[in-house]
Design an enzyme around this catalytic site. Structure first.
Site, PDB file in Angstrom:
ATOM      1  N   GLY A   1      39.484  26.540  49.902  1.00 35.16           N
ATOM      2  CA  GLY A   1      40.813  26.114  50.352  1.00 35.16           C
ATOM      3  C   GLY A   1      41.588  27.228  51.036  1.00 35.16           C
TER       4      GLY A   1
ATOM      5  N   GLU B   1      40.427  27.171  54.513  1.00 32.38           N
ATOM      6  CA  GLU B   1      41.010  25.971  55.144  1.00 32.38           C
ATOM      7  C   GLU B   1      42.490  26.188  55.477  1.00 32.38           C
ATOM      8  OE1 GLU B   1      39.351  23.814  51.761  1.00 32.38           O
ATOM      9  OE2 GLU B   1      38.492  22.400  53.195  1.00 32.38           O
TER      10      GLU B   1
ATOM     11  N   ALA C   1      40.993  26.587  46.267  1.00 33.17           N
ATOM     12  CA  ALA C   1      41.790  25.717  45.399  1.00 33.17           C
ATOM     13  C   ALA C   1      41.484  26.105  43.954  1.00 33.17           C
ATOM     14  CB  ALA C   1      41.426  24.262  45.662  1.00 33.17           C
TER      15      ALA C   1
ATOM     16  N   GLU D   1      32.137  25.577  48.503  1.00 29.86           N
ATOM     17  CA  GLU D   1      32.325  24.377  47.668  1.00 29.86           C
ATOM     18  C   GLU D   1      31.023  23.750  47.177  1.00 29.86           C
ATOM     19  OE1 GLU D   1      34.015  25.055  50.411  1.00 29.86           O
ATOM     20  OE2 GLU D   1      36.138  24.604  50.134  1.00 29.86           O
TER      21      GLU D   1
HETATM   22  N1  CAA Z   1      40.428  29.024  41.099  1.00 32.09           N
HETATM   23  C1  CAA Z   1      40.936  29.442  39.935  1.00 32.09           C
HETATM   24  N2  CAA Z   1      40.902  30.731  39.536  1.00 32.09           N
HETATM   25  C2  CAA Z   1      40.315  31.610  40.376  1.00 32.09           C
HETATM   26  C3  CAA Z   1      39.768  31.239  41.614  1.00 32.09           C
HETATM   27  C4  CAA Z   1      39.850  29.863  41.974  1.00 32.09           C
HETATM   28  N3  CAA Z   1      39.394  29.409  43.162  1.00 32.09           N
HETATM   29  N4  CAA Z   1      39.245  32.338  42.194  1.00 32.09           N
HETATM   30  C5  CAA Z   1      39.473  33.362  41.369  1.00 32.09           C
HETATM   31  N5  CAA Z   1      40.127  32.933  40.258  1.00 32.09           N
HETATM   32  C6  CAA Z   1      40.551  33.725  39.103  1.00 32.09           C
HETATM   33  C7  CAA Z   1      39.374  34.047  38.184  1.00 32.09           C
HETATM   34  O1  CAA Z   1      39.097  32.961  37.322  1.00 32.09           O
HETATM   35  C8  CAA Z   1      39.906  35.263  37.487  1.00 32.09           C
HETATM   36  O2  CAA Z   1      40.805  34.850  36.476  1.00 32.09           O
HETATM   37  P1  CAA Z   1      40.762  35.556  34.999  1.00 32.09           P
HETATM   38  O3  CAA Z   1      41.120  36.989  35.272  1.00 32.09           O
HETATM   39  O4  CAA Z   1      41.804  34.808  34.238  1.00 32.09           O
HETATM   40  O5  CAA Z   1      39.373  35.398  34.505  1.00 32.09           O
HETATM   41  C9  CAA Z   1      40.727  35.976  38.537  1.00 32.09           C
HETATM   42  O6  CAA Z   1      41.011  34.992  39.531  1.00 32.09           O
HETATM   43  C10 CAA Z   1      39.969  37.104  39.218  1.00 32.09           C
HETATM   44  O7  CAA Z   1      38.737  36.572  39.701  1.00 32.09           O
HETATM   45  P2  CAA Z   1      37.286  37.214  39.333  1.00 32.09           P
HETATM   46  O8  CAA Z   1      37.345  37.902  37.992  1.00 32.09           O
HETATM   47  O9  CAA Z   1      36.273  36.139  39.494  1.00 32.09           O
HETATM   48  O10 CAA Z   1      37.198  38.325  40.469  1.00 32.09           O
HETATM   49  P3  CAA Z   1      35.865  38.913  41.134  1.00 32.09           P
HETATM   50  O11 CAA Z   1      36.304  40.059  41.962  1.00 32.09           O
HETATM   51  O12 CAA Z   1      34.822  39.140  40.115  1.00 32.09           O
HETATM   52  O13 CAA Z   1      35.315  37.726  42.081  1.00 32.09           O
HETATM   53  C11 CAA Z   1      35.525  35.968  43.723  1.00 32.09           C
HETATM   54  C12 CAA Z   1      36.074  37.303  43.178  1.00 32.09           C
HETATM   55  C13 CAA Z   1      34.127  36.189  44.325  1.00 32.09           C
HETATM   56  C14 CAA Z   1      36.473  35.497  44.814  1.00 32.09           C
HETATM   57  C15 CAA Z   1      35.435  34.948  42.574  1.00 32.09           C
HETATM   58  O14 CAA Z   1      36.708  34.921  41.889  1.00 32.09           O
HETATM   59  C16 CAA Z   1      35.151  33.555  43.019  1.00 32.09           C
HETATM   60  O15 CAA Z   1      34.010  33.253  43.326  1.00 32.09           O
HETATM   61  N6  CAA Z   1      36.180  32.681  43.026  1.00 32.09           N
HETATM   62  C17 CAA Z   1      35.997  31.281  43.360  1.00 32.09           C
HETATM   63  C18 CAA Z   1      35.818  31.084  44.859  1.00 32.09           C
HETATM   64  C19 CAA Z   1      35.570  29.626  45.167  1.00 32.09           C
HETATM   65  O16 CAA Z   1      34.584  29.032  44.741  1.00 32.09           O
HETATM   66  N7  CAA Z   1      36.487  29.014  45.926  1.00 32.09           N
HETATM   67  C20 CAA Z   1      36.403  27.640  46.345  1.00 32.09           C
HETATM   68  C21 CAA Z   1      37.136  26.763  45.393  1.00 32.09           C
HETATM   69  S1  CAA Z   1      36.853  25.056  45.726  1.00 32.09           S
HETATM   70  C22 CAA Z   1      37.953  24.633  46.938  1.00 32.09           C
HETATM   71  O17 CAA Z   1      38.692  25.477  47.476  1.00 32.09           O
HETATM   72  C23 CAA Z   1      37.994  23.183  47.290  1.00 32.09           C
HETATM   73  C24 CAA Z   1      38.734  22.833  48.509  1.00 32.09           C
HETATM   74  O18 CAA Z   1      38.218  22.917  49.623  1.00 32.09           O
HETATM   75  C25 CAA Z   1      40.094  22.301  48.430  1.00 32.09           C
END
Ligand code: CAA
Length: 260
Positions: free
Chosen positions: A112, A115, A67, A135
């Site tokens: 998400g 999920e 998400a 999360e």
């Molecule tokens: N939300 C918003 N933006 C996200 C995102 C997310 N979940 N995941 C990645 N992005 C964005 C980054 O912010 C980045 O944007 P910018 O270029 O504008 O900075 C772009 O996507 C590329 O991501 P990274 O530069 O971080 O890419 P990476 O290769 O270095 O890392 C990754 C990849 C390990 C997947 C890392 O992006 C990451 O850890 N993302 C978050 C994963 C996460 O925590 N997901 C769970 C979210 S909570 C949830 O989902 C709740 C629920 O159950 C409903």
């Protein structure tokens, strides 16, 4: 029915591709994507011609990386509950589509995103896929069904391992856990999907739908009632044309021709 961030294409055979198209944010689920998924899934539910659905993420890095954290950051508890309920309702609609639905996971499938994949009937992953429920690292728990569908898919102990450590697992470990059903190379992905689509098209569409209904509805029932449900859906198959055609084709040593 496509939007700016979700494409929904149905080919002339009735095979649908629902693609989350926000690759710059690794297809993270923001409110636009949720609206697009909602519209696309409603459209698929209304079309009898749909024989199977592939859910995919655009780009070569992610299925869905979760998400949208930027949007979630602004939520208060009431907003968070509304956001979770919206996500859950959309994934429930996806799970209830009568035709089979496969998540095609190439790259990150986190939070998400995992999920969303769990709300599909099964998962085909490439060997570049990475799964996880991270999360707790963000100070929250999964909110789109992860604490419920993941333990039902892989068992409570394995789900607790993934959810409380937030660790990422590769496609092969996901397959060992029972999270991914097929793991293929990126080069052979399209061929694998084409094989699945051909199998759906070769078999009787009404029988496929009835089997899916028996599995999902039966899972929520005590076994004796679930077995009676199967018997009633089995019997229903003898009321239509598919059983007559399928059995005649076998006995006449020809391929069956089912109305699509
Ligand atoms: N939300 C918003 N933006 C996200 C995102 C997310 N979940 N995941 C990645 N992005 C964005 C980054 O912010 C980045 O944007 P910018 O270029 O504008 O900075 C772009 O996507 C590329 O991501 P990274 O530069 O971080 O890419 P990476 O290769 O270095 O890392 C990754 C990849 C390990 C997947 C890392 O992006 C990451 O850890 N993302 C978050 C994963 C996460 O925590 N997901 C769970 C979210 S909570 C949830 O989902 C709740 C629920 O159950 C409903």
């Amino acid at each position: 029915m496509s939007t700016e961030t979700v494409r929904c294409d149905i080919d002339e055979r009735g095979i649908a591709h629902l693609t989350i198209d926000r690759p710059k944010a690794l297809n993270a689920l923001n409110s636009d994507v949720l609206d697009g998924l909602d519209a696309g899934i409603r459209d698929l539910a209304a079309r009898d011609e749909v024989r199977g659905v592939f859910v995919r993420g655009a780009g070569d890095k992610a299925f869905v990386a979760g998400a949208d954290i930027g949007q979630m950051r602004e939520l208060d508890p009431a907003g968070a509950e509304a956001f979770a309920r919206r996500g859950l309702a959309i994934l429930e609609q996806l799970e209830r589509l009568p035709a089979p639905v496969v998540a095609v996971v190439d790259g990150y499938c986190l939070g998400g995103g995992c999920e969303l994949a769990l709300a599909c009937d099964w998962i085909v992953a490439t060997d570049q896929a990475v799964f996880g429920q991270p999360e707790v690292g963000l100070g929250i728990i999964p909110g789109f069904g992860g604490t419920q569908r993941l333990p039902r898919r892989i068992g409570p102990a394995a789900a607790l391992d993934l959810i409380t450590t937030g660790r990422q697992v590769d496609a092969h470990e996901a397959q060992r856990l029972g999270l991914a059903q097929h793991v293929v190379t990126a080069d052979s992905l399209e061929q694998t999907l084409s094989g699945i689509a051909k199998a759906w098209l070769r078999n009787a569409p009404g029988a496929i739908r009835a089997a899916k209904e028996a599995i999902y509805t039966g899972a929520d029932l005590p076994q004796d009632r679930a077995l009676r449900l199967e018997a009633s859906l089995f019997a229903g198959g003898f009321a239509g044309d598919e059983q007559a055609e399928g059995m005649a084709a076998f006995l006449e040593k020809r391929k069956p021709g089912y109305a699509g």
